[in-house]
Write a protein that holds these residues in place. Structure first.
Motif, mmCIF file in Angstrom:
data_model
loop_
_atom_site.group_PDB
_atom_site.id
_atom_site.type_symbol
_atom_site.label_atom_id
_atom_site.label_comp_id
_atom_site.label_asym_id
_atom_site.label_seq_id
_atom_site.Cartn_x
_atom_site.Cartn_y
_atom_site.Cartn_z
ATOM 1 N N ASP A 290 0.840 -1.197 0.000
ATOM 2 C CA ASP A 290 0.000 0.000 0.000
ATOM 3 C C ASP A 290 0.871 1.242 0.000
ATOM 4 O OD1 ASP A 290 -2.862 -0.860 0.291
ATOM 5 O OD2 ASP A 290 -2.043 -1.887 2.043
ATOM 6 N N ARG A 291 0.515 2.191 -0.881
ATOM 7 C CA ARG A 291 1.165 3.502 -0.880
ATOM 8 C C ARG A 291 0.086 4.562 -0.703
ATOM 9 N NH1 ARG A 291 4.425 2.883 -6.408
ATOM 10 N NH2 ARG A 291 2.718 1.406 -6.758
ATOM 11 N N VAL A 292 0.190 5.326 0.378
ATOM 12 C CA VAL A 292 -0.817 6.320 0.737
ATOM 13 C C VAL A 292 -0.142 7.657 0.995
ATOM 14 C CG1 VAL A 292 -2.467 7.023 2.510
ATOM 15 C CG2 VAL A 292 -2.461 4.662 1.689
ATOM 16 N N LYS A 293 -0.743 8.733 0.495
ATOM 17 C CA LYS A 293 -0.297 10.084 0.829
ATOM 18 C C LYS A 293 -1.507 10.890 1.264
ATOM 19 C CE LYS A 293 2.856 12.455 -1.442
ATOM 20 N NZ LYS A 293 3.741 12.901 -0.323
ATOM 21 N N ALA A 294 -1.352 11.609 2.377
ATOM 22 C CA ALA A 294 -2.388 12.505 2.878
ATOM 23 C C ALA A 294 -1.930 13.944 2.725
ATOM 24 C CB ALA A 294 -2.701 12.197 4.334
ATOM 25 N N LEU A 295 -2.874 14.856 2.849
ATOM 26 C CA LEU A 295 -2.563 16.271 2.695
ATOM 27 C C LEU A 295 -1.727 16.795 3.853
ATOM 28 C CD1 LEU A 295 -3.139 18.748 0.865
ATOM 29 C CD2 LEU A 295 -5.102 19.232 2.339
ATOM 30 N N SER A 296 -1.976 16.260 5.052
ATOM 31 C CA SER A 296 -1.317 16.775 6.248
ATOM 32 C C SER A 296 -0.846 15.621 7.126
ATOM 33 C CB SER A 296 -2.294 17.657 7.038
ATOM 34 O OG SER A 296 -1.800 17.956 8.322
ATOM 35 N N THR A 297 0.187 15.877 7.902
ATOM 36 C CA THR A 297 0.649 14.862 8.857
ATOM 37 C C THR A 297 -0.404 14.578 9.913
ATOM 38 O OG1 THR A 297 1.705 16.575 10.219
ATOM 39 C CG2 THR A 297 3.071 15.501 8.545
ATOM 40 N N SER A 298 -1.333 15.516 10.134
ATOM 41 C CA SER A 298 -2.361 15.326 11.156
ATOM 42 C C SER A 298 -3.513 14.440 10.683
ATOM 43 C CB SER A 298 -2.921 16.680 11.609
ATOM 44 O OG SER A 298 -3.551 17.349 10.525
ATOM 45 N N ASN A 299 -3.591 14.152 9.380
ATOM 46 C CA ASN A 299 -4.651 13.288 8.869
ATOM 47 C C ASN A 299 -4.404 11.845 9.311
ATOM 48 O OD1 ASN A 299 -4.475 15.187 5.840
ATOM 49 N ND2 ASN A 299 -5.962 15.424 7.470
ATOM 50 N N THR A 300 -5.416 11.199 9.856
ATOM 51 C CA THR A 300 -5.287 9.830 10.335
ATOM 52 C C THR A 300 -5.143 8.864 9.166
ATOM 53 O OG1 THR A 300 -6.626 10.341 12.271
ATOM 54 C CG2 THR A 300 -6.387 8.014 11.692
ATOM 55 N N LYS A 301 -4.142 7.990 9.259
ATOM 56 C CA LYS A 301 -3.886 6.990 8.219
ATOM 57 C C LYS A 301 -3.678 5.645 8.908
ATOM 58 C CE LYS A 301 -0.455 9.561 7.146
ATOM 59 N NZ LYS A 301 -0.881 10.698 7.998
ATOM 60 N N VAL A 302 -4.690 4.774 8.851
ATOM 61 C CA VAL A 302 -4.649 3.484 9.535
ATOM 62 C C VAL A 302 -5.217 2.416 8.618
ATOM 63 C CG1 VAL A 302 -5.487 2.142 11.502
ATOM 64 C CG2 VAL A 302 -4.898 4.542 11.810
ATOM 65 N N PHE A 303 -4.514 1.292 8.508
ATOM 66 C CA PHE A 303 -5.047 0.136 7.792
ATOM 67 C C PHE A 303 -5.733 -0.783 8.793
ATOM 68 C CE2 PHE A 303 -1.494 1.383 4.995
ATOM 69 C CZ PHE A 303 -2.234 1.611 3.845
ATOM 70 N N ARG A 304 -6.935 -1.225 8.445
ATOM 71 C CA ARG A 304 -7.705 -2.118 9.315
ATOM 72 C C ARG A 304 -7.865 -3.480 8.637
ATOM 73 N NH1 ARG A 304 -12.699 1.707 11.552
ATOM 74 N NH2 ARG A 304 -11.419 3.025 12.924
ATOM 75 N N TRP A 305 -7.391 -4.513 9.306
ATOM 76 C CA TRP A 305 -7.542 -5.877 8.826
ATOM 77 C C TRP A 305 -8.586 -6.558 9.704
ATOM 78 C CZ3 TRP A 305 -5.334 -6.825 4.306
ATOM 79 C CH2 TRP A 305 -4.237 -6.036 3.919
ATOM 80 N N GLN A 306 -9.715 -6.925 9.076
ATOM 81 C CA GLN A 306 -10.833 -7.492 9.830
ATOM 82 C C GLN A 306 -10.609 -8.984 10.087
ATOM 83 O OE1 GLN A 306 -13.115 -5.448 10.988
ATOM 84 N NE2 GLN A 306 -12.445 -3.662 9.809
ATOM 85 N N LEU A 307 -10.910 -9.420 11.318
ATOM 86 C CA LEU A 307 -10.690 -10.802 11.739
ATOM 87 C C LEU A 307 -11.985 -11.403 12.261
ATOM 88 C CD1 LEU A 307 -7.312 -10.165 13.553
ATOM 89 C CD2 LEU A 307 -7.612 -11.483 11.444
ATOM 90 N N SER A 308 -12.042 -12.714 12.267
ATOM 91 C CA SER A 308 -13.246 -13.428 12.685
ATOM 92 C C SER A 308 -13.578 -13.166 14.150
ATOM 93 C CB SER A 308 -13.058 -14.929 12.472
ATOM 94 O OG SER A 308 -14.118 -15.650 13.046
ATOM 95 N N SER A 309 -14.896 -13.112 14.435
ATOM 96 C CA SER A 309 -15.350 -12.960 15.816
ATOM 97 C C SER A 309 -15.318 -14.290 16.566
ATOM 98 C CB SER A 309 -16.781 -12.410 15.842
ATOM 99 O OG SER A 309 -17.653 -13.286 15.137
ATOM 100 N N ALA A 310 -15.127 -15.390 15.820
ATOM 101 C CA ALA A 310 -15.155 -16.710 16.469
ATOM 102 C C ALA A 310 -13.837 -17.058 17.147
ATOM 103 C CB ALA A 310 -15.506 -17.780 15.440
ATOM 104 N N GLY A 311 -12.767 -16.327 16.831
ATOM 105 C CA GLY A 311 -11.483 -16.524 17.489
ATOM 106 C C GLY A 311 -11.093 -15.284 18.264
ATOM 107 N N THR A 312 -10.034 -15.397 19.050
ATOM 108 C CA THR A 312 -9.525 -14.250 19.807
ATOM 109 C C THR A 312 -8.105 -13.964 19.346
ATOM 110 O OG1 THR A 312 -10.873 -14.825 21.727
ATOM 111 C CG2 THR A 312 -9.052 -13.298 22.079
ATOM 112 N N PRO A 313 -7.883 -12.914 18.567
ATOM 113 C CA PRO A 313 -6.537 -12.632 18.055
ATOM 114 C C PRO A 313 -5.593 -12.209 19.172
ATOM 115 C CG PRO A 313 -8.038 -10.840 17.516
ATOM 116 C CD PRO A 313 -8.873 -11.929 18.108
#
Length: 256
Positions: free
Chosen positions: A40-63
């Motif tokens: 992934d290559r991401v650029k935001a306008l400002s350093t204050s802009n939140t940049k987070v990748f979210r990887w969704q996991l199953s509710s049946a296990g506990t990561p």
């Protein structure tokens, strides 16, 4: 292999010059054996802009999180999420909620060093519930225009991607493609290699300055990818019939 410009998902009623998300390019490479690499290559306008990748996991296990690696075991299967880049990632496991109720989990990955850019190289490794994660690391020796990862599995997997993005007019951006790439690998046994971001053409793969058998004339199409198999070594991917890179052992520069 797949490439997508995800920027347009954020194009609702925006002004190009001031849009918070400047660009988001994602490349996805399934390398076989349960190994998936995401660049992934991401650029935001400002350093204050939140940049987070979210990887969704199953509710049946506990990561769980071990260092910066997130794993989730469910039944007879396990998945590992490995942030290879950024160098200093910030990783958290969070429980999603809906209507006040706990539902599935997510792993969040961002850069602990503040900046406008977030370049993230992530390995997703799937295996049995009792299986382990092979040694997974960024390539230490790779040219300045590329990044790469080595997964030292039974059959090693290596993926190399370009980094720079060129700014165009009207708030547009285009990933840069290249006609050469150099890197070194250190895995044991054989490995499968994917090189992305090449300009379409015909290429030769050199290992330790010698053309790799079977890969002296490889056509690269519009997707810009080249695949080959080899043991570890120092590699150069160059246009066909190009002279080999200079060797520090060739004192007179003739390549011998």
């Amino acid at each position: 292999y797949a490439f997508n410009n995800l920027t347009s998902a954020y194009d609702h009623s925006y002004i190009p010059a001031t849009r918070t998300l400047r660009y988001w390019f994602r490349e996805f490479a399934p390398l076989g054996g349960g190994v998936f690499v995401v660049w992934d290559r991401v650029k935001a306008l400002s350093t204050s802009n939140t940049k987070v990748f979210r990887w969704q996991l199953s509710s049946a296990g506990t990561p769980v999180k071990n260092g910066n690696v997130v794993s989730n075991v469910l039944g007879s299967s396990a998945v590992f999420i490995v942030p290879v880049l950024p160098v200093s990632p910030a990783v958290n496991i969070i429980r999603n909620q809906y209507g006040g109720q706990n539902i599935n989990w997510r792993a969040e990955i961002t850069d602990s060093v503040s900046g406008t850019d977030l370049n993230a190289l992530t390995v997703i490794y799937t295996t049995t519930a009792t299986g382990g994660l092979p040694v997974t690391s960024a390539l230490a020796a790779v040219d300045a225009n590329h990044v790469g990862v080595q997964i030292a599995d039974t059959t090693a997997k290596v993926a190399v991607f370009p980094v720079p993005v060129t700014a165009g007019s009207g708030g547009t951006y285009v990933p840069t493609t290249y006609t050469s790439v150099t890197f070194t690998t250190t895995h044991g046994g054989g490995g499968n290699y994917l090189i992305a971001g090449l300009t379409p053409g015909t290429y030769s793969v050199l290992k330790d300055s010698v053309a790799l058998s079977g890969y002296s004339s490889v056509a690269v199409g519009p997707d810009g990818t080249l695949f080959f198999s080899s043991t570890a070594g120092s590699f150069s991917v160059v246009p066909q019939n190009s002279p080999p890179p200079a060797s520090p052992c060739a004192l007179n520069g003739d390549g011998s």
